[in-house]
Design a protein around this motif. Structure first.
Motif, mmCIF file in Angstrom:
data_model
loop_
_atom_site.group_PDB
_atom_site.id
_atom_site.type_symbol
_atom_site.label_atom_id
_atom_site.label_comp_id
_atom_site.label_asym_id
_atom_site.label_seq_id
_atom_site.Cartn_x
_atom_site.Cartn_y
_atom_site.Cartn_z
ATOM 1 N N UNK A 45 0.810 -1.368 -0.085
ATOM 2 C CA UNK A 45 0.011 0.078 -0.113
ATOM 3 C C UNK A 45 1.051 1.462 0.163
ATOM 4 N N UNK A 46 0.377 2.104 -0.772
ATOM 5 C CA UNK A 46 1.290 3.598 -0.424
ATOM 6 C C UNK A 46 -0.103 4.766 -0.426
ATOM 7 N N UNK A 47 0.533 5.708 0.103
ATOM 8 C CA UNK A 47 -0.240 6.951 0.207
ATOM 9 C C UNK A 47 0.783 8.030 -0.080
ATOM 10 N N UNK A 48 0.472 8.932 -1.069
ATOM 11 C CA UNK A 48 1.241 10.230 -1.149
ATOM 12 C C UNK A 48 1.326 11.161 0.131
ATOM 13 N N UNK A 49 2.496 11.565 0.139
ATOM 14 C CA UNK A 49 2.633 12.622 1.435
ATOM 15 C C UNK A 49 1.854 13.752 1.079
ATOM 16 N N UNK A 50 1.769 14.238 -0.196
ATOM 17 C CA UNK A 50 1.356 15.633 -0.591
ATOM 18 C C UNK A 50 -0.443 15.414 -0.406
ATOM 19 N N UNK A 51 -1.033 14.268 -0.408
ATOM 20 C CA UNK A 51 -2.454 14.067 -0.068
ATOM 21 C C UNK A 51 -2.776 14.119 1.333
ATOM 22 N N UNK A 73 11.599 14.526 -1.704
ATOM 23 C CA UNK A 73 12.343 13.430 -1.618
ATOM 24 C C UNK A 73 11.916 11.964 -1.174
ATOM 25 N N UNK A 74 10.874 12.011 -0.560
ATOM 26 C CA UNK A 74 9.846 10.836 -0.239
ATOM 27 C C UNK A 74 8.474 11.052 -0.342
ATOM 28 N N UNK A 75 8.062 10.878 -1.902
ATOM 29 C CA UNK A 75 6.782 11.301 -2.024
ATOM 30 C C UNK A 75 5.705 10.151 -1.474
ATOM 31 N N UNK A 76 6.023 9.032 -1.012
ATOM 32 C CA UNK A 76 5.137 7.934 -0.756
ATOM 33 C C UNK A 76 5.462 7.413 0.663
ATOM 34 N N UNK A 77 4.331 7.123 1.660
ATOM 35 C CA UNK A 77 4.589 6.413 2.656
ATOM 36 C C UNK A 77 4.113 5.101 2.174
ATOM 37 N N UNK A 78 4.798 4.043 2.613
ATOM 38 C CA UNK A 78 4.607 2.705 1.860
ATOM 39 C C UNK A 78 4.606 1.644 3.031
ATOM 40 N N UNK A 103 6.591 -4.062 6.509
ATOM 41 C CA UNK A 103 7.611 -2.980 6.645
ATOM 42 C C UNK A 103 7.106 -1.621 6.142
ATOM 43 N N UNK A 104 7.307 -0.728 6.840
ATOM 44 C CA UNK A 104 7.040 0.697 6.513
ATOM 45 C C UNK A 104 8.165 1.479 6.264
ATOM 46 N N UNK A 105 7.950 2.476 5.095
ATOM 47 C CA UNK A 105 8.816 3.274 4.605
ATOM 48 C C UNK A 105 8.132 4.731 4.738
ATOM 49 N N UNK A 106 8.826 5.528 5.853
ATOM 50 C CA UNK A 106 8.287 6.664 5.981
ATOM 51 C C UNK A 106 9.621 7.788 6.030
ATOM 52 N N UNK A 145 3.183 4.664 14.848
ATOM 53 C CA UNK A 145 4.284 5.015 14.130
ATOM 54 C C UNK A 145 4.972 5.929 14.920
ATOM 55 N N UNK A 146 6.435 5.375 15.569
ATOM 56 C CA UNK A 146 7.051 6.251 16.196
ATOM 57 C C UNK A 146 7.953 7.150 15.594
ATOM 58 N N UNK A 147 7.499 8.529 15.562
ATOM 59 C CA UNK A 147 8.155 9.542 14.738
ATOM 60 C C UNK A 147 9.616 9.470 14.551
#
Length: 180
Positions: A45-51, A73-78, A103-106, A145-147
């Motif tokens: 799954x992915x969500x655009x950060x800009x959204x 630099x990181x347009x999506x949270x995956x 796995x999360x990519x943030x 999600x621990x920032x």
């Protein structure tokens, strides 16, 4: 199942709860794919950060800048998962709950995190076609999600205004008929 609702009804929401402020964020732009083979599921799954919107344009700009989520630099949270064992085969209208890891990519950082997911499979009927054509899979999830673990640092001025973790909920629908 493809997650790409053309009507934008899927939601990813987060809450940052701090002593002086609660920040709520929302995106309706969930995209993804889930493949179920027998009693195993894999997907992405992915969500655009800009959204992501918080109800405050200035705060949205801060969220997207390089000190926070760095949308340039990181347009999506995956979120990705592979071969998650389902406790039972998917059966029509019978929710299945799984505690899994993925796995999360943030913010350019990838980490494994636990997620609780409830998936409900729905065979196509006249009633489900009102939502979308095809067989449907509803996915609901809750996680944190621990920032700081993702390189998102709260300055001293923000410690009382921004919580140290994001409580996230997801409600998304996939269809065998949605286009990727």
């Amino acid at each position: 199942f493809v997650f790409n609702d053309p009507n934008g009804r899927d939601t990813v929401m987060f809450v940052l709860d701090a002593p002086l402020e609660v920040i709520n964020g929302l995106s309706n732009q969930v995209k993804g794919r889930v493949e179920v083979k027998g009693q195993k599921a894999s997907g992405r799954f992915q969500v655009p950060v800009a959204s992501i919107k918080t109800g405050n344009e200035t705060r949205d700009g801060h969220l997207q800048n390089d000190r926070w989520l760095d949308a340039a630099k990181n347009p999506d949270i995956v979120f990705e998962f592979k071969d998650v064992a389902l406790p039972a085969p998917l059966a029509n209208a019978k929710p299945v709950t799984v505690k899994a890891k993925g796995t999360f990519t943030v913010h350019g950082v990838t980490r494994e995190e636990p997620v609780e997911v409830t998936a409900t499979y729905l065979q196509e009927t006249a009633e489900t076609k009102n939502r979308a054509a095809g067989e449907l899979l509803r996915v609901r999830a809750k996680f944190q999600i621990p920032l700081e673990s993702y390189g998102i640092k709260r300055t001293e001025a923000l410690v009382l205004k921004v919580g140290e973790k994001a409580d996230v909920t997801v409600d998304a629908w996939g269809s065998t008929q949605f286009k990727p």
